[in-house]
Design a protein around this motif. Structure first.
Motif, PDB file in Angstrom:
ATOM      1  N   ILE A 193       0.837  -1.207   0.000  1.00 45.32           N
ATOM      2  CA  ILE A 193       0.000   0.000   0.000  1.00 45.32           C
ATOM      3  C   ILE A 193       0.869   1.253   0.000  1.00 45.32           C
ATOM      4  N   LEU A 194       1.915   1.259   0.823  1.00 44.57           N
ATOM      5  CA  LEU A 194       2.785   2.442   0.882  1.00 44.57           C
ATOM      6  C   LEU A 194       3.505   2.635  -0.460  1.00 44.57           C
ATOM      7  N   GLY A 195       3.858   1.512  -1.113  1.00 45.27           N
ATOM      8  CA  GLY A 195       4.462   1.604  -2.451  1.00 45.27           C
ATOM      9  C   GLY A 195       3.492   2.230  -3.446  1.00 45.27           C
ATOM     10  N   GLU A 196       2.255   1.764  -3.373  1.00 51.64           N
ATOM     11  CA  GLU A 196       1.198   2.274  -4.256  1.00 51.64           C
ATOM     12  C   GLU A 196       0.996   3.789  -4.043  1.00 51.64           C
ATOM     13  N   LEU A 197       1.103   4.217  -2.794  1.00 49.00           N
ATOM     14  CA  LEU A 197       0.958   5.647  -2.485  1.00 49.00           C
ATOM     15  C   LEU A 197       2.231   6.436  -2.837  1.00 49.00           C
ATOM     16  N   GLY A 198       3.297   5.728  -3.176  1.00 49.54           N
ATOM     17  CA  GLY A 198       4.554   6.401  -3.520  1.00 49.54           C
ATOM     18  C   GLY A 198       5.272   7.002  -2.322  1.00 49.54           C
ATOM     19  N   VAL A 199       5.049   6.433  -1.111  1.00 46.67           N
ATOM     20  CA  VAL A 199       5.649   7.023   0.091  1.00 46.67           C
ATOM     21  C   VAL A 199       6.519   6.028   0.858  1.00 46.67           C
ATOM     22  N   ALA A 200       6.894   4.906   0.206  1.00 42.75           N
ATOM     23  CA  ALA A 200       7.654   3.870   0.924  1.00 42.75           C
ATOM     24  C   ALA A 200       9.022   4.361   1.373  1.00 42.75           C
ATOM     25  N   SER A 201       9.520   5.427   0.735  1.00 41.09           N
ATOM     26  CA  SER A 201      10.776   5.994   1.236  1.00 41.09           C
ATOM     27  C   SER A 201      10.562   7.432   1.702  1.00 41.09           C
ATOM     28  N   GLY A 202       9.347   7.715   2.131  1.00 40.59           N
ATOM     29  CA  GLY A 202       9.020   9.057   2.595  1.00 40.59           C
ATOM     30  C   GLY A 202       9.094   9.176   4.098  1.00 40.59           C
TER      31      GLY A 202
ATOM     32  N   VAL B 212       2.899   1.465  19.649  1.00 41.43           N
ATOM     33  CA  VAL B 212       3.437   0.381  18.807  1.00 41.43           C
ATOM     34  C   VAL B 212       4.520  -0.387  19.568  1.00 41.43           C
ATOM     35  N   PRO B 213       4.338  -1.704  19.719  1.00 38.75           N
ATOM     36  CA  PRO B 213       5.332  -2.485  20.451  1.00 38.75           C
ATOM     37  C   PRO B 213       6.650  -2.536  19.693  1.00 38.75           C
ATOM     38  N   LEU B 214       7.728  -2.667  20.474  1.00 38.48           N
ATOM     39  CA  LEU B 214       9.065  -2.691  19.904  1.00 38.48           C
ATOM     40  C   LEU B 214       9.175  -3.675  18.746  1.00 38.48           C
ATOM     41  N   GLN B 215       8.642  -4.885  18.918  1.00 43.13           N
ATOM     42  CA  GLN B 215       8.790  -5.900  17.877  1.00 43.13           C
ATOM     43  C   GLN B 215       8.156  -5.450  16.560  1.00 43.13           C
ATOM     44  N   ARG B 216       6.957  -4.869  16.659  1.00 40.03           N
ATOM     45  CA  ARG B 216       6.258  -4.430  15.445  1.00 40.03           C
ATOM     46  C   ARG B 216       7.005  -3.260  14.804  1.00 40.03           C
ATOM     47  N   TYR B 217       7.515  -2.355  15.642  1.00 41.70           N
ATOM     48  CA  TYR B 217       8.294  -1.221  15.135  1.00 41.70           C
ATOM     49  C   TYR B 217       9.511  -1.710  14.351  1.00 41.70           C
ATOM     50  N   ARG B 218      10.180  -2.735  14.911  1.00 39.99           N
ATOM     51  CA  ARG B 218      11.359  -3.280  14.214  1.00 39.99           C
ATOM     52  C   ARG B 218      10.973  -3.918  12.892  1.00 39.99           C
ATOM     53  N   GLN B 219       9.854  -4.667  12.877  1.00 41.71           N
ATOM     54  CA  GLN B 219       9.408  -5.304  11.631  1.00 41.71           C
ATOM     55  C   GLN B 219       9.177  -4.252  10.551  1.00 41.71           C
ATOM     56  N   ILE B 220       8.515  -3.173  10.925  1.00 40.98           N
ATOM     57  CA  ILE B 220       8.162  -2.134   9.950  1.00 40.98           C
ATOM     58  C   ILE B 220       9.405  -1.399   9.469  1.00 40.98           C
ATOM     59  N   THR B 221      10.251  -0.994  10.414  1.00 36.93           N
ATOM     60  CA  THR B 221      11.404  -0.178  10.007  1.00 36.93           C
ATOM     61  C   THR B 221      12.419  -1.013   9.221  1.00 36.93           C
ATOM     62  N   GLU B 222      12.483  -2.326   9.494  1.00 36.75           N
ATOM     63  CA  GLU B 222      13.400  -3.163   8.702  1.00 36.75           C
ATOM     64  C   GLU B 222      12.918  -3.308   7.261  1.00 36.75           C
ATOM     65  N   ARG B 223      11.606  -3.456   7.085  1.00 34.34           N
ATOM     66  CA  ARG B 223      11.068  -3.636   5.734  1.00 34.34           C
ATOM     67  C   ARG B 223      11.044  -2.325   4.951  1.00 34.34           C
ATOM     68  N   LEU B 224      10.979  -1.198   5.670  1.00 32.59           N
ATOM     69  CA  LEU B 224      10.882   0.114   5.018  1.00 32.59           C
ATOM     70  C   LEU B 224      12.129   0.911   5.391  1.00 32.59           C
ATOM     71  N   SER B 225      13.287   0.371   5.029  1.00 30.69           N
ATOM     72  CA  SER B 225      14.531   0.924   5.557  1.00 30.69           C
ATOM     73  C   SER B 225      14.891   2.274   4.943  1.00 30.69           C
ATOM     74  N   ASP B 226      14.232   2.662   3.844  1.00 33.13           N
ATOM     75  CA  ASP B 226      14.512   3.977   3.254  1.00 33.13           C
ATOM     76  C   ASP B 226      13.620   5.071   3.828  1.00 33.13           C
ATOM     77  N   ALA B 227      12.644   4.698   4.619  1.00 33.43           N
ATOM     78  CA  ALA B 227      11.719   5.705   5.146  1.00 33.43           C
ATOM     79  C   ALA B 227      12.307   6.370   6.383  1.00 33.43           C
ATOM     80  N   ASP B 228      11.712   7.520   6.711  1.00 31.78           N
ATOM     81  CA  ASP B 228      12.103   8.288   7.889  1.00 31.78           C
ATOM     82  C   ASP B 228      10.902   8.205   8.841  1.00 31.78           C
ATOM     83  N   PHE B 229      11.135   7.727  10.067  1.00 29.83           N
ATOM     84  CA  PHE B 229       9.997   7.505  10.981  1.00 29.83           C
ATOM     85  C   PHE B 229       9.916   8.572  12.070  1.00 29.83           C
TER      86      PHE B 229
END
Lengths: 394, 394
Positions: free
Chosen positions: A103-112, A121-138
């Motif tokens: 979905i984020l790719g479709e929106l063009g914001v996967a590295s936004g 957000v639990p630590l584990q979920r945060y790590r899952q997301i930030t690892e998969r979206l490593s070009d994004a700024d959180f």
């Protein structure tokens, strides 16, 4: 977007906060917050409901396939995506993370710049997301979502009035039960049943589920609990078979909700005339409530309400018994994040909702528990809970 | 340690998991888990309850000062520490973080190996802790706590039997209500009231609060919900005013708990004779349940229960309607972490508790919802829920 379900103003206000911070999308997991921005409460959250708020336009909702039909019937958003496997449903991927990345790719914001609720957000979920979206700024979303939640939209205010009516109905029944001298538990279960009866007979289109944990769900959030006499020093407890003796105070606590919006109604009821020490505590608190009433209007600071209470308690001879706060925000949470305390920098604005509950605890001696749910209006306030106030003796 | 409240075996099992991993202390925030290791549920968690489990000896409990009296009355641990400010209570510091750092210093583990629940602890809290304890080494606690929770201690099994009795009482009342042809909501509220009456009349020392979110609390966790006819395709919803028509199935879902330990009881009831397509679905599921029964004993794999269900559905002509799982762990959560699915590597052991709920959903066509709470014993199993099974028509 479903024409019959216009987007509430809170979506626009979230997007204004995002614009200020240069955020491309906010990814929302907390049940209260995903409901805020989609209108869907699946009740059971073992599979997360994710609201994805882009910089402009309607939020999207990502749910497990087994929530598809229910989600479509309930949400005010129309772009609903599925993950997981359930029966013959076609989904975007086997799990929420794959679907979210698509979905984020479709929106063009996967590295936004992406915002997440850092207070939830639990630590584990945060790590899952930030690892998969490593070009994004959180960045954090919790704080600005909480700020937006301070002001209620008209649809939420309408629900708050219904929740308050449910709570008042429960309180009326509780006071009738106290007059019979029955136990904490009997008072509580009869009060809850009276709320459920009112819901069944008068509110056909309203849900009363609450927001549960990841291991369960709160199917019915019409709750009464009761503390008799010195049990008040527990502050909160499941009701027991303790019955009041003549001369004891009985405190009744009620939380109700309508479509997720809560009201709180609390009363301390005298079971026969109270000893002077208890009566004086109650009278002091009732006087303070009257002092605060004209201050309940736009422009007053939260801290001023607290300080006026503190002054009233000191004047009445209770300088050692100042509470930490005298109320809290209320809405999708029974206890929303804001506190009416000395440190608060909040100023009352139209649309704010909170509990007003200056109270006394003198350990081992006396205690009061009176709370109403208050809405700030353009010119003053509306007491949403309207059951009998003042000194109540049965 | 309070001699009247011996430490349950789960504390020893947590410490054995810690020893294997060289962990000096486990810091527990998740309400279900802090209750597991202290015995205290404050109901409202806006101020966290923290269990601190050292490598040896009794866990400590850190609570807000306003929970002091209640905590001392409820917990099975005796070393209870306070934070925050409330009335005249003396505390270890103004907030939980300062108090926690002091406690870890006192235990001599502030620079040791500390375990936190990575599946639960929010990012913000994790950062606060790791910044203040920058010499410590942090590892995950969620996984080994979940493993320990798979096996129930005798005190928990005793509570599970009471929870199941509550759930059975609610189901009996629900079936009586269905026979009257009343609405989903009427069935649900009468069933909940029957459970509350049973609780009030028969279980004086039992609490039925559940575990709530950080914004509220679940004062009463005796819940019934009902879906009539095609509403079953929502899987879960707040009850409506929909009444069954003759020939429709009515599914009743019940969660009850006793001192935090849950039971689940679900039945699909025929309101008059069902059309063949619905009757065949129900009979298929009832047959599969009989096939599974002798497999419910130590040594059987979770996956084998799933695969036997899959084979039964395929044989009966439902190869496209295999569910994702056919049950889940239950205990302090209504939905505990384990799933009876094809991928599971778990093997049944004495003390395991789970729901057994192979079910069918053929979207738009037919659906079943039957679930019992099962305890694995040394030689086989005990059905904790015992209300009428088989084909039920009213």
């Amino acid at each position: 977007m479903n024409a019959a379900r216009p987007l509430p103003d809170r979506v626009r206000r979230i997007q204004a906060e995002m614009a200020e911070r240069g955020i491309d999308a906010t990814i929302v997991f907390k049940p209260e917050n995903s409901f805020l921005l989609t209108g869907f409460n699946p009740i059971i959250y073992s599979h997360p409901v994710i609201a994805i708020v882009p910089a402009e336009g309607e939020p999207m909702m990502l749910v497990h396939a087994l929530r598809d039909d229910h989600g479509r019937a309930s949400a005010f958003v129309s772009d609903i995506r599925l993950y997981g496997a359930w029966s013959t449903k076609v989904t975007m991927g086997p799990n929420w993370l794959d679907a979210l990345v698509s979905i984020l790719g479709e929106l063009g914001v996967a590295s936004g710049r992406l915002a997440l609720e850092e207070e939830f957000v639990p630590l584990q979920r945060y790590r899952q997301i930030t690892e998969r979206l490593s070009d994004a700024d959180f960045v954090d979303a919790s704080h600005f979502i909480d700020t937006v939640r301070l002001i209620k939209d008209p649809d939420q205010i309408e629900m708050a009035r219904l929740a308050a009516k449910l709570a008042d109905t429960g309180m009326d029944e509780a006071v009738r039960q106290i007059a019979q001298g029955v136990s904490e538990r009997e008072i509580s279960i009869q009060s809850m049943h009276a709320m459920n009866r009112y819901w069944t007979e008068n509110l056909p289109d309203i849900e009363v589920a609450d927001f549960g944990t990841l291991e369960g769900g709160a199917q019915n959030g019409l709750w009464t609990w009761t503390l008799v006499g010195d049990r008040m020093f527990f502050n909160c407890d499941n009701p027991t078979l303790r019955r009041p003796q003549r001369g004891e105070a009985v405190s009744v606590f009620i939380w109700a909700n309508a479509n997720g919006i809560h009201a709180e109604n609390e009363r301390t009821v005298a079971f026969g005339p109270l000893p002077d020490v208890n009566r004086r505590a109650l009278d002091t608190i009732l006087d303070i409530r009257e002092t605060l009433r004209p201050m309940l209007r736009p422009g007053t600071r939260y801290a001023d309400l607290f300080l006026a209470t503190k002054a009233g308690l000191e004047k009445a001879g209770y300088p050692d018994n100042i509470p930490g706060r005298i109320g809290h925000g209320i809405g999708l949470g029974a206890h929303e994040h804001s506190s009416l305390d000395a440190k608060s920098e909040l100023v009352l604005e139209p649309g704010m909702m909170f509990t007003l509950e200056p109270n006394l605890r003198v350990p081992g001696v006396c205690a009061t528990q009176i709370s109403d749910t208050i809405l700030i209006t353009d010119t003053g306030c509306e007491y949403l809970t309207q059951s009998r106030g003042g000194y109540i003796e049965v």
